[in-house]
Design a protein around this motif. Structure first.
Motif, short mmCIF file in Angstrom:
data_model
loop_
_atom_site.label_atom_id
_atom_site.label_comp_id
_atom_site.label_asym_id
_atom_site.label_seq_id
_atom_site.Cartn_x
_atom_site.Cartn_y
_atom_site.Cartn_z
N ARG A 12 1.01 -1.18 0.05
CA ARG A 12 -0.38 0.46 -0.12
C ARG A 12 0.48 1.32 0.20
O ARG A 12 1.36 2.22 -0.64
CB ARG A 12 -0.32 -0.06 1.12
CG ARG A 12 -2.41 1.50 1.45
CD ARG A 12 -3.10 1.33 0.47
NE ARG A 12 -4.54 1.57 1.26
CZ ARG A 12 -4.63 2.57 0.33
NH1 ARG A 12 -4.22 3.32 -1.39
NH2 ARG A 12 -5.51 3.53 0.22
N ASP A 16 1.20 4.26 -2.81
CA ASP A 16 1.18 5.69 -2.70
C ASP A 16 1.74 6.64 -2.95
O ASP A 16 1.89 7.26 -3.52
CB ASP A 16 0.34 5.76 -1.13
CG ASP A 16 -1.00 5.48 -1.00
OD1 ASP A 16 -2.49 4.90 -1.50
OD2 ASP A 16 -1.19 4.73 0.58
N ARG A 100 -8.28 7.06 3.36
CA ARG A 100 -8.22 7.09 2.72
C ARG A 100 -8.91 6.12 1.47
O ARG A 100 -9.19 6.29 -0.23
CB ARG A 100 -6.41 6.50 2.10
CG ARG A 100 -6.01 7.05 2.87
CD ARG A 100 -4.02 6.44 2.92
NE ARG A 100 -4.23 4.57 3.26
CZ ARG A 100 -3.25 4.30 3.12
NH1 ARG A 100 -1.29 4.62 2.84
NH2 ARG A 100 -3.04 2.65 3.30
#
Length: 184
Positions: A12, A16, A100
């Motif tokens: 992740r 990102d 998010r």
């Protein structure tokens, strides 16, 4: 099916930090890998728009405070999955949060418009993932063939096939598919 939480967290973080690359539309995480998706074509986006309009017209009656929205990520860290459905139905208030991504328990419907480049992802991987996330309905629309499938709970054991032009039931909603176009 699930991924070690530390591995998912690292994936992740990497996802990102990836730079925006022309032609790459979405970044997803599944099966311990980062998946870079191609940008959708216009008829793909038109299908999303036409389905969203119909759902948003019905949601004030069926699920006040909910919206049909595209562009949000869907994350189940426990399963190690980050997906970006073409369209989801969830409470509008979800967008006010600091998280998010949208969480699966908030989602009533996920919609995918099958791409030309990777249809297996929508027909196999996302059926498995959305069912595992507990999302009640998954609408799969295939502009390659002018067909689709309505998957419903539990575990998407119910699959109702349709052809473009049919009026279909997706849970409490009714959708007219006559405005959907096949790919050229």
């Amino acid at each position: 099916m699930s991924v070690d939480p530390a591995v998912y967290a690292r994936l992740r973080d990497i996802a990102d930090q990836l730079p925006q690359i022309p032609g790459i539309g979405k970044v997803e995480i599944a099966d311990g890998e980062i998946i870079m998706m191609m940008s959708p074509v216009k008829r793909h986006e038109l299908a999303v728009l036409r389905i969203a309009r119909q759902l948003n017209a019905q949601l004030p009656t069926t699920h006040p405070g909910h919206i049909a929205y595209h562009g949000a990520d869907l994350e189940d860290a426990g399963l190690g999955r980050l997906r970006n459905p073409d369209l989801m139905v969830f409470p509008e208030a979800t967008l006010e949060g600091e998280q998010r991504a949208v969480l699966p328990h908030e989602v009533l419907l996920a919609v995918e418009i099958v791409s030309k480049s990777n249809p297996e992802n929508d027909y196999q991987d996302k059926v498995r993932d959305y069912a595992a996330m507990g999302i009640p309905f998954y609408l799969l629309v295939d502009p390659r063939t002018g067909t689709g499938i309505v998957h419903s709970e539990p575990g998407y054991g119910s699959r109702e096939k349709f052809v473009f032009g049919d009026r279909i039931a997706v849970g409490p909603w009714s959708l007219d598919t006559s405005g959907l176009l096949t790919y050229a």
